[in-house]
Write an enzyme that holds these catalytic residues in place. Structure first.
Site, short mmCIF file in Angstrom:
data_model
loop_
_atom_site.label_atom_id
_atom_site.label_comp_id
_atom_site.label_asym_id
_atom_site.label_seq_id
_atom_site.Cartn_x
_atom_site.Cartn_y
_atom_site.Cartn_z
N ILE A 240 0.62 -1.19 -0.07
CA ILE A 240 -0.03 0.00 -0.07
C ILE A 240 0.80 1.29 0.04
O ILE A 240 0.70 2.21 -0.57
CB ILE A 240 -0.91 0.02 1.12
CG1 ILE A 240 -1.86 -1.11 0.83
CG2 ILE A 240 -1.76 1.33 1.38
CD1 ILE A 240 -2.69 -1.63 2.09
N ASP A 290 14.39 3.26 10.46
CA ASP A 290 13.19 2.55 11.30
C ASP A 290 12.58 3.53 12.21
O ASP A 290 13.11 4.02 13.00
CB ASP A 290 14.09 1.19 12.22
CG ASP A 290 13.11 0.40 13.04
OD1 ASP A 290 11.97 0.96 13.52
OD2 ASP A 290 13.60 -0.66 13.49
N ASN A 316 2.06 5.22 7.06
CA ASN A 316 1.59 4.07 6.31
C ASN A 316 2.26 2.74 6.97
O ASN A 316 1.52 1.55 7.10
CB ASN A 316 1.76 3.98 4.79
CG ASN A 316 1.63 2.63 4.13
OD1 ASN A 316 0.62 1.92 4.07
ND2 ASN A 316 2.87 2.04 4.11
N LYS A 323 -1.33 -13.61 17.34
CA LYS A 323 -1.67 -14.60 18.36
C LYS A 323 -2.57 -14.12 19.36
O LYS A 323 -2.94 -13.11 19.54
CB LYS A 323 -0.35 -14.79 19.09
CG LYS A 323 0.60 -15.75 18.52
CD LYS A 323 0.45 -17.04 18.55
CE LYS A 323 1.73 -17.97 18.37
NZ LYS A 323 1.79 -18.19 16.83
N ALA A 326 -3.49 -14.94 25.10
CA ALA A 326 -2.92 -15.88 26.03
C ALA A 326 -1.73 -16.20 25.45
O ALA A 326 -0.67 -16.81 26.35
CB ALA A 326 -3.82 -17.13 26.32
N ASN A 375 -10.55 -7.88 16.14
CA ASN A 375 -10.42 -9.26 15.18
C ASN A 375 -9.61 -10.37 16.16
O ASN A 375 -8.57 -10.01 16.87
CB ASN A 375 -9.21 -8.88 14.07
CG ASN A 375 -9.66 -9.69 12.89
OD1 ASN A 375 -10.75 -10.52 13.11
ND2 ASN A 375 -8.93 -9.65 12.01
N TYR A 381 -2.98 -5.88 17.20
CA TYR A 381 -2.91 -4.85 16.08
C TYR A 381 -4.22 -4.02 16.13
O TYR A 381 -4.16 -2.65 15.68
CB TYR A 381 -3.33 -5.74 14.82
CG TYR A 381 -3.19 -5.25 13.45
CD1 TYR A 381 -2.07 -4.69 12.93
CD2 TYR A 381 -4.42 -5.16 12.76
CE1 TYR A 381 -2.33 -4.06 11.36
CE2 TYR A 381 -4.62 -4.63 11.38
CZ TYR A 381 -3.38 -4.17 10.93
OH TYR A 381 -3.43 -3.64 9.64
P1 NAI Z 1 3.29 -4.53 3.89
O1 NAI Z 1 3.79 -5.57 4.84
O2 NAI Z 1 3.24 -5.08 2.43
O3 NAI Z 1 4.24 -3.03 3.84
C1 NAI Z 1 4.53 -2.41 4.99
C2 NAI Z 1 5.56 -1.81 4.80
O4 NAI Z 1 6.15 -0.94 6.16
C3 NAI Z 1 6.93 -2.61 4.50
O5 NAI Z 1 7.72 -2.06 3.51
C4 NAI Z 1 7.82 -2.66 5.89
O6 NAI Z 1 9.25 -2.64 5.45
C5 NAI Z 1 7.49 -1.27 6.39
N1 NAI Z 1 7.63 -1.10 7.66
C6 NAI Z 1 7.36 -1.99 8.90
N2 NAI Z 1 8.09 -1.69 9.93
C7 NAI Z 1 8.73 -0.50 9.59
C8 NAI Z 1 9.50 0.19 10.66
N3 NAI Z 1 9.66 0.00 11.89
N4 NAI Z 1 9.93 1.47 10.14
C9 NAI Z 1 9.78 1.74 8.56
N5 NAI Z 1 9.22 0.92 7.90
C10 NAI Z 1 8.59 -0.09 8.27
O7 NAI Z 1 1.71 -3.93 4.42
P2 NAI Z 1 0.73 -3.33 3.58
O8 NAI Z 1 -0.36 -4.46 3.52
O9 NAI Z 1 1.12 -2.68 2.41
O10 NAI Z 1 -0.08 -2.49 4.55
C11 NAI Z 1 0.37 -1.02 4.83
C12 NAI Z 1 -0.64 -0.58 5.99
O11 NAI Z 1 -1.92 -0.75 5.67
C13 NAI Z 1 -0.05 -0.98 7.37
O12 NAI Z 1 -0.12 0.12 8.32
C14 NAI Z 1 -1.37 -1.93 7.50
O13 NAI Z 1 -1.59 -2.20 8.88
C15 NAI Z 1 -2.61 -1.27 6.90
N6 NAI Z 1 -3.62 -2.34 6.53
C16 NAI Z 1 -3.50 -3.13 5.51
C17 NAI Z 1 -4.53 -3.93 5.04
C18 NAI Z 1 -4.18 -5.23 4.10
O14 NAI Z 1 -5.37 -5.66 3.48
N7 NAI Z 1 -3.10 -5.29 3.45
C19 NAI Z 1 -5.76 -3.77 5.73
C20 NAI Z 1 -5.90 -2.85 6.78
C21 NAI Z 1 -4.87 -2.06 7.02
#
Ligand code: NAI
Length: 475
Positions: A240, A290, A316, A323, A326, A375, A381
């Site tokens: 995203i 980070d 983002n 998990k 518990a 959830n 989360y």
């Molecule tokens: P993803 O796992 O594909 O991408 C997340 C990115 O954040 C990765 O590039 C990762 O390296 C980076 N990241 C993680 N920890 C980090 C840190 N400490 N510092 C800097 N960068 C860091 O995840 P996705 O699916 O693209 O999700 C993006 C956002 O959307 C997240 O906040 C997720 O919770 C939220 N989201 C996603 C959904 C989905 O269906 N994919 C549904 C609801 C929310």
């Protein structure tokens, strides 16, 4: 990950199989494409008594090149159209299974004058007559009044009732049709929101209520509303975040994409692709950090200050460590809360304190429908993502004086590496249990972020917009 069921039931062979077996056939959603006109066709207009926004509505429809027909509930529309020099005819309800050419692309209802529950009947009259005339991937937009602008308890009651109507229409309409409610203050412009909700950019956004409570000015160029703006997107290497960075750049912004060291190669590739596609080229940057590191807020502020500050901050980056409570370790709890929530607080704290985030800036924080519904196996989360929403509500009034808006975008099931890892049953349930019968794409979240980040969205703050195809979860 590909949705093979969606592809199959929309193939020539699959269509007939699906029809003969009575299988659901989710619509292939019409999304934005650079080679296709964004707007066009006809809108049918309905209204309650004393509609207040016909002039503004006509101005937007004329600007985007949509024509209109007036339902009998909107008797005052034709004189207003004539005053604007706009062609408009009368809406005729469909009397038979009509040809595609008889269909309208949008149903727009001005409910701003509805001040009592007895006046809600006008909604019934319009949508009863008009819903079957709406084309596939058509749009329903209802204009209401923001709560603060309601003069009586009866008016506030009737205006709130609109939410149930709009959400139910979204569930009944199907065929990729979206249905949304804009609750607008008397002095606020709704053009940015109306353009978004009428366009293919909002393909996966339905059942939403957006409050617009203060004025805003139009961007110079609606196609590139972010021209001249600088944006930071965390977690931009993939999924995203990569899509948000790409769409913000397409809309004119100069983007700093941030991600962790382990994602450096992917981040470089994403930012290079953005750079290659940018007409201006050159200025986009990759920043490896980070977000939870103690020095991260100061380092990020320093990098952004070196390029003159930032106008748009998109939080983002996020992780899941699932998990049941518990079985969850303390480390799993802490890391999710720290990355998804606390890092945002710390970074915004420094960016605001040092004025690195400029006046009239935008903060968009990615939440999740998990933060709204909760959830199983995701206490950490869901807690973090609900916290994101709480922060948006609490910060919005504090940032008003500087013209900075803060909003949350809560995705539902989006096709990414994160959701590809889900067990088959959970993934299929996530995909199908929404009004669109399919998962969303990263670009659906990205387009929503770009709309909220636009100068035209200055009146939208403290909102939570779900990009979930009107998911049943948390509805
Ligand atoms: P993803 O796992 O594909 O991408 C997340 C990115 O954040 C990765 O590039 C990762 O390296 C980076 N990241 C993680 N920890 C980090 C840190 N400490 N510092 C800097 N960068 C860091 O995840 P996705 O699916 O693209 O999700 C993006 C956002 O959307 C997240 O906040 C997720 O919770 C939220 N989201 C996603 C959904 C989905 O269906 N994919 C549904 C609801 C929310």
């Amino acid at each position: 990950m590909k949705d093979r069921y969606l592809d199959f039931v929309n193939s020539p062979f699959g269509t007939s199989i699906a029809r003969s077996l009575g299988l659901p056939r989710p619509e292939v959603l019409r999304r934005h494409r650079a080679d296709r006109a964004e707007f066009g066709g006809m809108a049918a207009i309905g209204a309650g008594p004393s509609p207040a926004r016909f002039d503004d509505l006509l101005a937007v429809l004329s600007a985007i090149g949509m024509t209109s027909v007036a339902h009998e509930s909107a008797a005052g529309w034709l004189p207003v159209a004539a005053r604007h020099g706009a062609m408009s005819g009368r809406f005729e309800p469909r009397v038979r299974e009509s040809l595609a050419s008889e269909r309208v692309e949008a149903l727009i209802f001005d409910a701003t004058g509805i001040a009592h529950g007895s006046e809600l009947h006008a909604l019934y009259a319009f949508f009863h007559d008009a819903l079957r005339s709406l084309a596939k991937s058509g749009r329903i937009v209802v204009l209401g009044r923001a709560s603060a602008a309601c003069a009586s308890v009866a008016a506030a009651t009737a205006q709130h009732a609109l939410e149930g109507m709009v959400r139910s229409l979204g569930k009944e309409a199907r065929n990729g049709i979206t249905s949304n409610l804009l609750r607008v203050a008397d002095d606020a412009s709704f053009e940015s929101a109306l353009r978004f909700f009428l366009s293919p950019r909002s393909a996966y956004v339905s059942g939403q209520v957006v409050t617009i409570d203060s004025p805003s000015s139009a961007p110079q160029d609606w196609a590139r509303p972010l021209a001249g703006k600088r944006a930071l997107v965390t977690g931009a290497a993939r999924g995203i975040g990569a899509s948000i960075a790409t769409v913000l750049a397409e809309r004119g912004a100069i983007v700093t994409g941030l991600d962790i060291e382990a994602a450096r190669d992917a981040l470089d590739q994403t930012m290079l692709a953005i750079e290659d596609a940018s007409p201006s080229g050159g200025a986009h940057a990759a920043l490896v950090a980070d977000i939870t590191a103690p020095e991260a807020p100061a380092d990020i502020a320093a990098a952004l200050t070196a390029s003159g500050g930032v106008d748009i901050v998109v939080h983002n980056a996020g992780i899941t460590r699932d998990k049941t409570i518990a079985r969850m370790t303390g480390e799993m709890w802490d890391s999710v809360i720290d990355i998804n929530l606390l890092a945002q607080e710390r970074i915004d704290g420094v960016l605001l304190e040092q004025n690195t985030l400029r006046d009239d800036g935008r903060i968009v924080a990615i939440s999740s429908i998990g933060g709204i519904a909760g959830n199983r196996g995701q206490t950490n989360y869901a807690t973090s993502k609900a916290g994101v929403i709480g922060r948006v509500h609490a910060m919005a009034p504090l940032l008003r004086a500087r013209g900075i808006t803060i909003n949350a975008v809560a995705p539902g099931f989006i096709e990414t590496q994160m959701t590809a890892r889900m067990p088959f049953g959970v993934r299929e349930a996530g995909r199908r249990l929404n009004s669109m019968g399919q998962g969303g794409l990263p670009v659906d979240v990205a387009e929503t972020v770009a709309w909220l980040a636009s100068p035209g969205s200055a009146g939208i703050t403290g909102n939570v917009v779900r990009v979930c195809g009107q998911s049943l979860i948390g509805a």
